[in-house]
Design a protein around this motif. Structure first.
Motif, PDB file in Angstrom:
ATOM      1  N   UNK A  32       0.829  -1.215   0.000  1.00 38.60           N
ATOM      2  CA  UNK A  32       0.000   0.000   0.000  1.00 38.60           C
ATOM      3  C   UNK A  32       0.857   1.257   0.000  1.00 38.60           C
ATOM      4  N   UNK A  33       1.957   1.237   0.741  1.00 38.75           N
ATOM      5  CA  UNK A  33       2.859   2.391   0.764  1.00 38.75           C
ATOM      6  C   UNK A  33       3.484   2.603  -0.608  1.00 38.75           C
ATOM      7  N   UNK A  34       3.884   1.511  -1.261  1.00 38.91           N
ATOM      8  CA  UNK A  34       4.481   1.624  -2.591  1.00 38.91           C
ATOM      9  C   UNK A  34       3.444   2.067  -3.633  1.00 38.91           C
TER      10      UNK A  34
ATOM     11  N   UNK B 160      10.085   3.817  -3.825  1.00 35.34           N
ATOM     12  CA  UNK B 160      10.758   4.094  -2.557  1.00 35.34           C
ATOM     13  C   UNK B 160      11.919   3.141  -2.368  1.00 35.34           C
ATOM     14  N   UNK B 161      12.921   3.622  -1.627  1.00 38.76           N
ATOM     15  CA  UNK B 161      14.029   2.739  -1.283  1.00 38.76           C
ATOM     16  C   UNK B 161      13.760   2.077   0.067  1.00 38.76           C
TER      17      UNK B 161
ATOM     18  N   UNK C 113      11.596   1.490   5.693  1.00 39.71           N
ATOM     19  CA  UNK C 113      11.866   1.202   7.100  1.00 39.71           C
ATOM     20  C   UNK C 113      11.334   2.323   7.988  1.00 39.71           C
ATOM     21  N   UNK C 114      11.518   3.564   7.559  1.00 40.92           N
ATOM     22  CA  UNK C 114      11.012   4.701   8.339  1.00 40.92           C
ATOM     23  C   UNK C 114       9.492   4.726   8.349  1.00 40.92           C
TER      24      UNK C 114
ATOM     25  N   UNK D 190       9.584  -1.254  10.482  1.00 43.69           N
ATOM     26  CA  UNK D 190      10.181  -2.588  10.417  1.00 43.69           C
ATOM     27  C   UNK D 190      11.692  -2.467  10.298  1.00 43.69           C
ATOM     28  N   UNK D 191      12.384  -3.555  10.647  1.00 46.39           N
ATOM     29  CA  UNK D 191      13.834  -3.555  10.488  1.00 46.39           C
ATOM     30  C   UNK D 191      14.196  -3.897   9.044  1.00 46.39           C
ATOM     31  N   UNK D 192      15.475  -3.773   8.730  1.00 48.00           N
ATOM     32  CA  UNK D 192      15.941  -3.936   7.350  1.00 48.00           C
ATOM     33  C   UNK D 192      15.668  -5.338   6.828  1.00 48.00           C
TER      34      UNK D 192
END
Length: 128
Positions: free
Chosen positions: A79-81, A88-89, A94-95, A99-101
């Motif tokens: 959804x963010x993408x 996005x990178x 992550x921000x 979530x972690x990498x």
């Protein structure tokens, strides 16, 4: 004559020390037999994995919570993408998600295999 007086004094001191050690030893034996050691529990072999907190969607109707559902992390990142025009990178993802990498890489890998996203550049993802 001085050496015999000296050695007898040392011998008496050693005897008194040995007697004290024997008394302490017998006291420790009495204490040890009087107390039973508690049985230890076997350590658990199951190790629980830490999961990131699940995002929940709450449906509120007229001030009353009607439904709470968990949203999968794959859907959150997708959804963010969808909302980003240029993609996005991973650091921005992550921000945005918290979530972690490792989790972001696993989810983007899963979405790429499903054919829902593609790489615009190295490390930058965009929906198809």
């Amino acid at each position: 004559m001085e050496t015999t007086d000296n050695t007898t004094g040392i011998n008496e001191s050693l005897r008194s020390i040995a007697k004290s050690i024997q008394q302490i030893s017998s006291n420790l034996d009495r204490i040890a037999t009087g107390m039973e050691m508690p049985a230890r529990e076997a350590p658990s072999t199951v190790i629980k994995a830490r999961r990131s907190p699940a995002r929940k969607k709450v449906l509120v109707v007229d001030g009353v919570v009607k439904q709470i559902k968990r949203i999968p992390s794959t859907r959150i990142i997708y959804d963010i993408l969808l909302k980003s025009a240029r993609g996005m990178d991973t650091s921005a993802l992550m921000k945005a998600t918290g979530y972690d990498q490792r989790k972001v890489h696993n989810v983007t890998f899963r979405l790429k295999n499903q054919g829902k996203i593609k790489n615009v550049q190295r490390g930058i993802y965009k929906t198809v």
